[in-house]
Design a protein around this motif. Structure first.
Motif, PDB file in Angstrom:
ATOM      1  N   GLY A 101       4.999 -16.653   0.572  1.00 48.21           N
ATOM      2  CA  GLY A 101       5.240 -16.181   1.932  1.00 48.21           C
ATOM      3  C   GLY A 101       4.312 -15.076   2.377  1.00 48.21           C
ATOM      4  O   GLY A 101       3.122 -15.052   2.050  1.00 48.21           O
ATOM      5  N   GLU A 102       4.868 -14.139   3.144  1.00 47.46           N
ATOM      6  CA  GLU A 102       4.075 -13.040   3.703  1.00 47.46           C
ATOM      7  C   GLU A 102       3.452 -12.167   2.617  1.00 47.46           C
ATOM      8  O   GLU A 102       2.347 -11.645   2.791  1.00 47.46           O
ATOM      9  N   THR A 103       4.174 -12.006   1.506  1.00 46.34           N
ATOM     10  CA  THR A 103       3.637 -11.190   0.416  1.00 46.34           C
ATOM     11  C   THR A 103       2.346 -11.791  -0.121  1.00 46.34           C
ATOM     12  O   THR A 103       1.338 -11.091  -0.302  1.00 46.34           O
ATOM     13  N   LEU A 104       2.357 -13.086  -0.374  1.00 45.70           N
ATOM     14  CA  LEU A 104       1.154 -13.751  -0.876  1.00 45.70           C
ATOM     15  C   LEU A 104       0.016 -13.658   0.136  1.00 45.70           C
ATOM     16  O   LEU A 104      -1.134 -13.370  -0.227  1.00 45.70           O
ATOM     17  N   GLU A 105       0.315 -13.887   1.394  1.00 46.30           N
ATOM     18  CA  GLU A 105      -0.719 -13.819   2.434  1.00 46.30           C
ATOM     19  C   GLU A 105      -1.356 -12.425   2.464  1.00 46.30           C
ATOM     20  O   GLU A 105      -2.579 -12.280   2.562  1.00 46.30           O
TER      21      GLU A 105
ATOM     22  N   LEU B 236      -3.613 -11.825  -0.691  1.00 47.09           N
ATOM     23  CA  LEU B 236      -4.871 -12.571  -0.667  1.00 47.09           C
ATOM     24  C   LEU B 236      -5.883 -11.942   0.285  1.00 47.09           C
ATOM     25  O   LEU B 236      -7.091 -11.995   0.048  1.00 47.09           O
ATOM     26  N   ILE B 237      -5.397 -11.326   1.346  1.00 45.03           N
ATOM     27  CA  ILE B 237      -6.302 -10.721   2.333  1.00 45.03           C
ATOM     28  C   ILE B 237      -6.626  -9.268   1.993  1.00 45.03           C
ATOM     29  O   ILE B 237      -7.790  -8.860   1.953  1.00 45.03           O
ATOM     30  N   ASP B 238      -5.587  -8.472   1.731  1.00 43.78           N
ATOM     31  CA  ASP B 238      -5.763  -7.018   1.611  1.00 43.78           C
ATOM     32  C   ASP B 238      -5.518  -6.463   0.210  1.00 43.78           C
ATOM     33  O   ASP B 238      -5.757  -5.278  -0.029  1.00 43.78           O
ATOM     34  N   GLY B 239      -5.004  -7.276  -0.709  1.00 43.50           N
ATOM     35  CA  GLY B 239      -4.629  -6.762  -2.016  1.00 43.50           C
ATOM     36  C   GLY B 239      -3.240  -6.141  -1.983  1.00 43.50           C
ATOM     37  O   GLY B 239      -2.569  -6.110  -0.940  1.00 43.50           O
ATOM     38  N   LEU B 240      -2.795  -5.631  -3.108  1.00 45.48           N
ATOM     39  CA  LEU B 240      -1.480  -4.989  -3.228  1.00 45.48           C
ATOM     40  C   LEU B 240      -1.639  -3.485  -3.061  1.00 45.48           C
ATOM     41  O   LEU B 240      -2.390  -2.844  -3.800  1.00 45.48           O
TER      42      LEU B 240
ATOM     43  N   PHE C 128      -0.148   0.146  -3.454  1.00 46.28           N
ATOM     44  CA  PHE C 128       0.848   0.888  -4.219  1.00 46.28           C
ATOM     45  C   PHE C 128       0.865   2.335  -3.748  1.00 46.28           C
ATOM     46  O   PHE C 128      -0.175   2.979  -3.636  1.00 46.28           O
ATOM     47  N   ARG C 129       2.056   2.838  -3.451  1.00 43.16           N
ATOM     48  CA  ARG C 129       2.205   4.218  -3.011  1.00 43.16           C
ATOM     49  C   ARG C 129       3.199   4.944  -3.907  1.00 43.16           C
ATOM     50  O   ARG C 129       4.192   4.361  -4.332  1.00 43.16           O
ATOM     51  N   SER C 130       2.925   6.203  -4.159  1.00 43.63           N
ATOM     52  CA  SER C 130       3.877   7.058  -4.870  1.00 43.63           C
ATOM     53  C   SER C 130       3.788   8.451  -4.281  1.00 43.63           C
ATOM     54  O   SER C 130       2.991   8.713  -3.367  1.00 43.63           O
ATOM     55  N   ASN C 131       4.580   9.366  -4.802  1.00 43.90           N
ATOM     56  CA  ASN C 131       4.552  10.741  -4.301  1.00 43.90           C
ATOM     57  C   ASN C 131       3.222  11.422  -4.593  1.00 43.90           C
ATOM     58  O   ASN C 131       2.837  12.378  -3.917  1.00 43.90           O
ATOM     59  N   ASN C 132       2.529  10.937  -5.631  1.00 46.28           N
ATOM     60  CA  ASN C 132       1.307  11.606  -6.070  1.00 46.28           C
ATOM     61  C   ASN C 132       0.036  10.801  -5.845  1.00 46.28           C
ATOM     62  O   ASN C 132      -1.072  11.340  -6.006  1.00 46.28           O
ATOM     63  N   ASP C 133       0.171   9.531  -5.481  1.00 51.51           N
ATOM     64  CA  ASP C 133      -1.011   8.680  -5.491  1.00 51.51           C
ATOM     65  C   ASP C 133      -0.820   7.492  -4.553  1.00 51.51           C
ATOM     66  O   ASP C 133       0.304   7.154  -4.169  1.00 51.51           O
ATOM     67  N   SER C 134      -1.908   6.853  -4.225  1.00 49.46           N
ATOM     68  CA  SER C 134      -1.869   5.576  -3.521  1.00 49.46           C
ATOM     69  C   SER C 134      -3.150   4.831  -3.854  1.00 49.46           C
ATOM     70  O   SER C 134      -4.203   5.444  -4.081  1.00 49.46           O
ATOM     71  N   CYS C 135      -3.068   3.527  -3.916  1.00 53.04           N
ATOM     72  CA  CYS C 135      -4.246   2.734  -4.235  1.00 53.04           C
ATOM     73  C   CYS C 135      -4.006   1.291  -3.805  1.00 53.04           C
ATOM     74  O   CYS C 135      -2.871   0.893  -3.516  1.00 53.04           O
ATOM     75  N   ILE C 136      -5.080   0.540  -3.754  1.00 54.11           N
ATOM     76  CA  ILE C 136      -4.998  -0.887  -3.481  1.00 54.11           C
ATOM     77  C   ILE C 136      -5.578  -1.619  -4.684  1.00 54.11           C
ATOM     78  O   ILE C 136      -6.683  -1.289  -5.145  1.00 54.11           O
ATOM     79  N   VAL C 137      -4.852  -2.574  -5.213  1.00 59.35           N
ATOM     80  CA  VAL C 137      -5.299  -3.296  -6.397  1.00 59.35           C
ATOM     81  C   VAL C 137      -5.309  -4.796  -6.118  1.00 59.35           C
ATOM     82  O   VAL C 137      -4.625  -5.287  -5.215  1.00 59.35           O
ATOM     83  N   ARG C 138      -6.088  -5.483  -6.912  1.00 60.30           N
ATOM     84  CA  ARG C 138      -6.143  -6.940  -6.826  1.00 60.30           C
ATOM     85  C   ARG C 138      -5.969  -7.515  -8.227  1.00 60.30           C
ATOM     86  O   ARG C 138      -6.697  -7.117  -9.148  1.00 60.30           O
ATOM     87  N   PRO C 139      -5.039  -8.442  -8.401  1.00 65.39           N
ATOM     88  CA  PRO C 139      -4.867  -9.070  -9.710  1.00 65.39           C
ATOM     89  C   PRO C 139      -5.976 -10.082  -9.965  1.00 65.39           C
ATOM     90  O   PRO C 139      -6.793 -10.364  -9.075  1.00 65.39           O
ATOM     91  N   ASN C 140      -6.003 -10.632 -11.151  1.00 68.20           N
ATOM     92  CA  ASN C 140      -6.939 -11.716 -11.437  1.00 68.20           C
ATOM     93  C   ASN C 140      -6.676 -12.889 -10.494  1.00 68.20           C
ATOM     94  O   ASN C 140      -7.602 -13.502  -9.971  1.00 68.20           O
ATOM     95  N   MET C 141      -5.389 -13.149 -10.245  1.00 65.68           N
ATOM     96  CA  MET C 141      -5.013 -14.218  -9.326  1.00 65.68           C
ATOM     97  C   MET C 141      -3.640 -13.943  -8.737  1.00 65.68           C
ATOM     98  O   MET C 141      -2.738 -13.486  -9.433  1.00 65.68           O
ATOM     99  N   ALA C 142      -3.495 -14.212  -7.455  1.00 64.35           N
ATOM    100  CA  ALA C 142      -2.191 -14.205  -6.793  1.00 64.35           C
ATOM    101  C   ALA C 142      -1.993 -15.591  -6.206  1.00 64.35           C
ATOM    102  O   ALA C 142      -2.853 -16.088  -5.468  1.00 64.35           O
ATOM    103  N   THR C 143      -0.872 -16.224  -6.527  1.00 64.95           N
ATOM    104  CA  THR C 143      -0.693 -17.613  -6.112  1.00 64.95           C
ATOM    105  C   THR C 143       0.787 -17.978  -6.107  1.00 64.95           C
ATOM    106  O   THR C 143       1.610 -17.313  -6.733  1.00 64.95           O
TER     107      THR C 143
ATOM    108  N   GLY D  90       3.596  -6.805   0.530  1.00 66.85           N
ATOM    109  CA  GLY D  90       2.325  -6.375  -0.035  1.00 66.85           C
ATOM    110  C   GLY D  90       2.146  -4.882  -0.158  1.00 66.85           C
ATOM    111  O   GLY D  90       1.111  -4.405  -0.635  1.00 66.85           O
ATOM    112  N   ILE D  91       3.163  -4.096   0.237  1.00 65.91           N
ATOM    113  CA  ILE D  91       3.114  -2.640   0.122  1.00 65.91           C
ATOM    114  C   ILE D  91       4.381  -2.172  -0.591  1.00 65.91           C
ATOM    115  O   ILE D  91       5.491  -2.414  -0.123  1.00 65.91           O
ATOM    116  N   VAL D  92       4.215  -1.511  -1.738  1.00 66.25           N
ATOM    117  CA  VAL D  92       5.363  -1.032  -2.508  1.00 66.25           C
ATOM    118  C   VAL D  92       5.290   0.472  -2.674  1.00 66.25           C
ATOM    119  O   VAL D  92       4.205   1.056  -2.779  1.00 66.25           O
TER     120      VAL D  92
END
Length: 306
Positions: free
Chosen positions: A33-37, A40-44, A46-61, A136-138
């Motif tokens: 669904g929307e998470t996969l979309e 695939l476009i923007d990556g995952l 991740f946000r926390s109180n101390n950090d934020s980043c965007i990551v991409r797995p080897n494959m999302a499917t 796609g944002i946690v």
């Protein structure tokens, strides 16, 4: 080591983000669904109180056949989706695949073993406060992130010999991890808290701070804790003598604005884990001939809401 994470919600998103940041790991996400979309476009994100980043797995499917047979499969779906998710990825779970459920409830191992009869299915649990901001944002709240897993049919030494490589993968990703043969007891310790707290917050629709600041709801939460402890004791769980005090201490240590995942599901009118967290206790009580009037009352009221 080929790792597959099933379900990129709050828990799966945190585990996935941590592992995907670690170079050298073959990390794959199964979602839809929307998470996969979004992934695939923007990556995952991740946000926390101390950090934020965007990551991409080897494959999302959403097609497990594209991944191939996995070395480790980590289930992070909600309990009510577990069996359908497991059946959907059966093609990538082989005889040498290690399956680790990290979801609420106590019945995941049994359900997964009935599907993956020839695979190595372990017990597991996780301590973290995390939620989906949007597909796609946690977001992780607080700094607690701890995973426990293991095979209760093996000794500590046998667990170390067989699964220490998997523990090292978790730890390399910055996740505090315990490998233990006492996993069933560990799962019960967590279940005592999340079942009673999830039931009470959902019943009163109050966050943790509000729940314990009002006498009626605080008394209800304490009563639920006592009832579920009686079930654990009757089932032979080795609970500490101070388990009631320790459970209350953990429950009240959360930030006051914290809402349980079950409460959030009720608020959003989503599918929920009432059966896994509340109904399970009522069912076990009936089997054991133990009265749990507070659980029965809460279950019946919440069931009428769903």
């Amino acid at each position: 080591m080929k790792i597959v994470i099933v379900g990129i919600g709050g828990i799966g998103g945190i585990i996935g983000a941590k592992m995907a940041q670690h170079k050298g790991l073959d990390v794959n996400f199964i979602c839809r669904g929307e998470t996969l979309e979004k992934l695939l476009i923007d990556g995952l994100e991740f946000r926390s109180n101390n950090d934020s980043c965007i990551v991409r797995p080897n494959m999302a499917t959403n097609d497990p056949h594209r991944i191939g047979e996995a070395d480790v499969v980590i289930f992070c779906v909600k309990n009510y989706s577990l069996e359908s998710a497991a059946n959907g990825i059966a093609s990538i779970v082989g005889k040498k695949t290690v399956v680790i459920p990290l979801l609420n409830g106590l019945d995941a191992k049994r359900k997964l073993k009935s599907i993956f009869k020839n695979s190595d299915v372990l017990g597991g649990c996780i301590y973290v406060s995390a939620f989906v901001v949007s597909p796609g944002i946690v977001q992780q709240n607080g700094n607690v992130l701890r995973v426990l897993f293991g095979n209760s049919n093996l000794t500590e030494e046998e667990n170390i010999k067989r699964y220490s490589g998997i523990r090292e993968v978790f730890e390399a990703a910055g996740i505090n991890t315990t490998l233990t043969s006492n996993i069933e007891n560990e799962m019960w310790m967590k279940f005592i808290m999340i079942s009673s707290l999830g039931t009470a917050t959902s019943l009163y629709m109050r966050n943790v701070g509000e729940l314990f600041s009002e006498k009626s709801s605080a008394d209800m939460a304490k009563g639920l804790i006592r009832e579920i402890i009686s079930i654990a004791v009757a089932k032979g769980v080795n609970v500490p003598e101070n388990i009631e005090e320790e459970t209350l201490k953990k429950a009240t240590s959360f930030a006051p604005e914290t809402k349980t995942s079950m409460q959030l599901d009720f608020e959003k009118k989503n599918n929920n884990e009432l059966e896994a967290l509340t109904g399970y206790v009522c069912e076990e009580a009936r089997k054991l001939g133990i009265e749990v009037p507070l659980y029965e009352s809460a279950y019946n009221k919440l069931k009428n809401i769903t």
